[in-house]
Design a protein around this motif. Structure first.
Motif, PDB file in Angstrom:
ATOM      1  N   PHE A 199       0.867  -1.185   0.000  1.00 25.43           N
ATOM      2  CA  PHE A 199       0.000   0.000   0.000  1.00 25.43           C
ATOM      3  C   PHE A 199       0.905   1.236   0.000  1.00 25.43           C
ATOM      4  O   PHE A 199       1.697   1.433   0.922  1.00 25.43           O
ATOM      5  N   CYS A 200       0.792   2.077  -1.030  1.00 25.38           N
ATOM      6  CA  CYS A 200       1.584   3.311  -1.122  1.00 25.38           C
ATOM      7  C   CYS A 200       0.766   4.484  -0.572  1.00 25.38           C
ATOM      8  O   CYS A 200      -0.467   4.468  -0.625  1.00 25.38           O
ATOM      9  N   GLY A 201       1.476   5.514  -0.096  1.00 31.46           N
ATOM     10  CA  GLY A 201       0.800   6.742   0.317  1.00 31.46           C
ATOM     11  C   GLY A 201      -0.057   7.321  -0.807  1.00 31.46           C
ATOM     12  O   GLY A 201      -1.089   7.956  -0.553  1.00 31.46           O
ATOM     13  N   THR A 202       0.365   7.086  -2.060  1.00 25.58           N
ATOM     14  CA  THR A 202      -0.430   7.529  -3.208  1.00 25.58           C
ATOM     15  C   THR A 202      -1.783   6.821  -3.228  1.00 25.58           C
ATOM     16  O   THR A 202      -2.815   7.436  -3.537  1.00 25.58           O
ATOM     17  N   ASP A 203      -1.796   5.512  -2.901  1.00 27.52           N
ATOM     18  CA  ASP A 203      -3.052   4.781  -2.839  1.00 27.52           C
ATOM     19  C   ASP A 203      -3.942   5.333  -1.720  1.00 27.52           C
ATOM     20  O   ASP A 203      -5.170   5.422  -1.873  1.00 27.52           O
ATOM     21  N   GLY A 256      -2.421   0.241  -6.476  1.00 23.01           N
ATOM     22  CA  GLY A 256      -1.308  -0.663  -6.243  1.00 23.01           C
ATOM     23  C   GLY A 256      -0.224  -0.642  -7.301  1.00 23.01           C
ATOM     24  O   GLY A 256      -0.501  -0.910  -8.472  1.00 23.01           O
ATOM     25  N   HIS A 257       1.009  -0.318  -6.884  1.00 23.74           N
ATOM     26  CA  HIS A 257       2.139  -0.377  -7.822  1.00 23.74           C
ATOM     27  C   HIS A 257       3.419  -0.878  -7.175  1.00 23.74           C
ATOM     28  O   HIS A 257       4.494  -0.770  -7.755  1.00 23.74           O
ATOM     29  N   GLU A 258       3.330  -1.445  -5.960  1.00 17.77           N
ATOM     30  CA  GLU A 258       4.510  -2.031  -5.305  1.00 17.77           C
ATOM     31  C   GLU A 258       4.312  -3.543  -5.378  1.00 17.77           C
ATOM     32  O   GLU A 258       3.576  -4.115  -4.593  1.00 17.77           O
ATOM     33  N   ILE A 259       4.988  -4.190  -6.330  1.00 21.12           N
ATOM     34  CA  ILE A 259       4.535  -5.509  -6.791  1.00 21.12           C
ATOM     35  C   ILE A 259       5.597  -6.588  -6.647  1.00 21.12           C
ATOM     36  O   ILE A 259       6.737  -6.426  -7.087  1.00 21.12           O
ATOM     37  N   VAL A 299      10.828  -3.109  -2.971  1.00 16.69           N
ATOM     38  CA  VAL A 299      11.891  -2.412  -3.700  1.00 16.69           C
ATOM     39  C   VAL A 299      11.400  -1.042  -4.188  1.00 16.69           C
ATOM     40  O   VAL A 299      12.039  -0.008  -3.932  1.00 16.69           O
ATOM     41  N   GLU A 300      10.270  -1.010  -4.889  1.00 14.64           N
ATOM     42  CA  GLU A 300       9.835   0.266  -5.505  1.00 14.64           C
ATOM     43  C   GLU A 300       9.677   1.389  -4.480  1.00 14.64           C
ATOM     44  O   GLU A 300      10.200   2.484  -4.684  1.00 14.64           O
ATOM     45  N   PRO A 301       8.960   1.163  -3.348  1.00 12.91           N
ATOM     46  CA  PRO A 301       8.836   2.288  -2.410  1.00 12.91           C
ATOM     47  C   PRO A 301      10.188   2.755  -1.881  1.00 12.91           C
ATOM     48  O   PRO A 301      10.379   3.958  -1.632  1.00 12.91           O
TER      49      PRO A 301
HETATM   50 ZN   LIG Z   1       4.248   4.562  -4.502  1.00 21.15          ZN
END
Ligand SMILES: [Zn+2]
Ligand SMILES: [Zn+2]
Length: 341
Positions: free
Chosen positions: A36-40, A58-61, A143-145
Motif C-alpha cells: 500500500f503506497c501513500g499515493t493509494d 497498487g504499484h509495489e509488486i 523495492v519500488e517504495p
Molecule cells: Zn508509490
C-alpha cells in the motif's frame, strides 16, 4: 478475476474484472504481494488529483510470471518471481531526452493514472520486469517504495562527507535514511513519533530527533557544530516542513523535496540566495535506483519484518485503508497477500 477497486473516495470494493489479455512483448503476471503506497491512501481519501474513479490501486509488486506473450525479449520463464517498474515513459519529452524518464511529462504510474496491481493478474511489458534472485516476494514488493528515497538521495548528491537530515520517517523517509546511510553519510532522522524514529535507527539513522519533544532548531545546530545539516530531504509534504528545510539547511546546502505540499507554501526567499541553496525536486526513480535497492535488500540488513507492519488478504483491504487513513502514524507498510503466501 478478483480485483480491488476504489470506486469513489472512501469506497473500496472487491469486484470481478475481466482476465487481462497478454499482448506482444508482454508477460501475464500472477500477483502475489502488493504494498500500500501513500499515493493509494491519497486515492482512497479523494486527495489525488491524478486519479479518476473507479481505479484499481497498487504499484509495489511482487509477482510470478504466469504466461509469456509473443516476442519475449530476454531470459524470462513461467514461474519466475519478479518485481515491476510501475512507470511509463514517452521517449520524446525533455525528461526522456535527458535520460531522466523517471519524470517523464507523460508518465502513467500503475494504480494512479491507470489501473494497478491489486488484482489476481496483470499484464506488463517485459521491459518493466526485474528479477532479483535471493529476494522474497515481500522484499520484491518493497523495492519500488524504497527506490523513491534512494532517488532523492541521488538527487541530493549525498556522499560520506554529508550530514543529511531526513524530515519524516514514514515508508518513504525510511528509504531516504537507508539510501543516505548506504552512501556513508551521517543521517539525522526527524519525526514526531518515537516508534517511527526507532525504525529510522534500524534503517541506518545515526541520530534521531523527536521534533514534538525538543527544540528542533537548537538540536540540529548542536548536532552540526552550529552549521545545520548540509543536506535536508523532506518526506512529509506539508507547507511547514517545506519551509523548515530551507530554514534549517546549512549555507551552500541542498534541499530535496519528494512529496509536494498539499497547499501553497510561503517562503522568505532571501534564504535561497543568501545560502546559495540547491533546491531539488525528486520524482519516482530510475533503473539504477532499483538496482541499488535490490542489492541493499540482498544484503539482508534492512529491517524488512519491522517495516512491513501488517499483511491483509483481499477481504481485509477496505478495513486496512480505513485504519491507515484514521491513524496514519501507526502504519509503516501494509502489504496485500494475494492467494497463498
Ligand atoms: Zn508509490
Ligand atoms: Zn517522456
Amino acid at each position: 478475476m478478483r480485483a480491488i477497486e476504489i470506486s469513489a473516495p472512501g469506497t473500496v470494493n472487491l469486484v470481478e474484472r475481466p482476465h487481462p489479455t497478454v499482448g506482444a512483448g508482454e508477460a501475464l503476471l500472477r500477483v502475489r504481494r502488493v504494498g500500500f503506497c501513500g499515493t493509494d491512501l491519497s486515492t482512497f481519501r479523494g486527495a489525488n488529483p491524478l486519479v479518476r474513479y473507479p481505479r484499481v490501486p497498487g504499484h509495489e509488486i511482487g509477482a510470478t510470471i504466469a504466461r509469456l506473450g509473443p516476442g519475449v525479449d530476454g531470459d524470462w520463464r513461467v514461474g519466475q518471481e519478479v518485481l515491476v517498474i510501475p512507470y511509463t515513459s514517452c521517449g520524446a519529452c525533455s525528461s526522456c531526452r535527458a535520460a531522466r524518464a523517471n519524470c517523464c511529462a507523460r508518465n502513467e504510474t500503475l494504480g494512479v493514472q491507470r489501473d494497478g496491481a491489486m488484482a489476481e493478474f496483470i499484464a506488463v511489458p517485459f521491459a518493466k520486469l526485474l528479477a532479483v534472485p535471493g529476494l522474497s516476494l515481500c522484499e520484491l514488493a518493497l523495492v519500488e517504495p524504497l527506490t523513491i528515497g534512494f532517488h532523492a538521495v541521488a538527487r541530493g548528491r549525498v556522499t560520506n562527507d554529508d550530514v543529511v537530515a531526513v524530515i519524516g520517517c514514514g515508508a518513504i523517509g525510511l528509504g531516504v535514511i537507508a539510501g543516505a546511510a548506504e552512501r556513508g553519510a551521517r543521517v539525522i532522522a526527524v519525526d514526531v513519533d518515537d516508534a517511527k524514529l526507532a525504525l529510522a535507527a534500524l534503517c541506518g539513522a545515526t541520530d534521531v530527533v523527536n521534533s514534538s519533544q525538543v527544540d528542533l532548531h537548537g538540536t540540529l545546530q548542536a548536532l552540526t557544530d552550529s552549521h545545520g545539516p548540509n543536506v535536508i530531504i523532506e518526506a512529509v509534504g506539508s507547507p511547514a516542513t517545506f519551509r523548515l528545510a530551507v530554514e534549517e539547511v546549512a549555507f551552500a546546502g541542498r534541499v530535496v523535496y519528494i512529496g509536494y505540499a498539499k497547499a501553497p507554501v510561503e517562503y522568505d526567499s532571501k534564504q535561497f540566495v543568501l545560502k546559495e541553496l540547491d533546491i531539488l525536486g525528486s520524482r519516482n526513480a530510475l533503473p539504477e535506483d532499483f538496482a541499488r535497492v535490490a542489492a541493499m535488500l540482498g544484503r539482508k540488513q534492512f529491517p524488512v519484518d519491522q517495516v512491513v507492519t501488517q499483511t491483509v488478504d483481499f477481504a481485509g483491504v477496505a478495513a486496512a485503508f480505513q485504519q491507515w487513513s484514521e491513524a496514519p502514524a501507526t502504519v509503516a507498510k501494509i502489504q496485500l497477500v494475494v492467494g497463498e503466501d
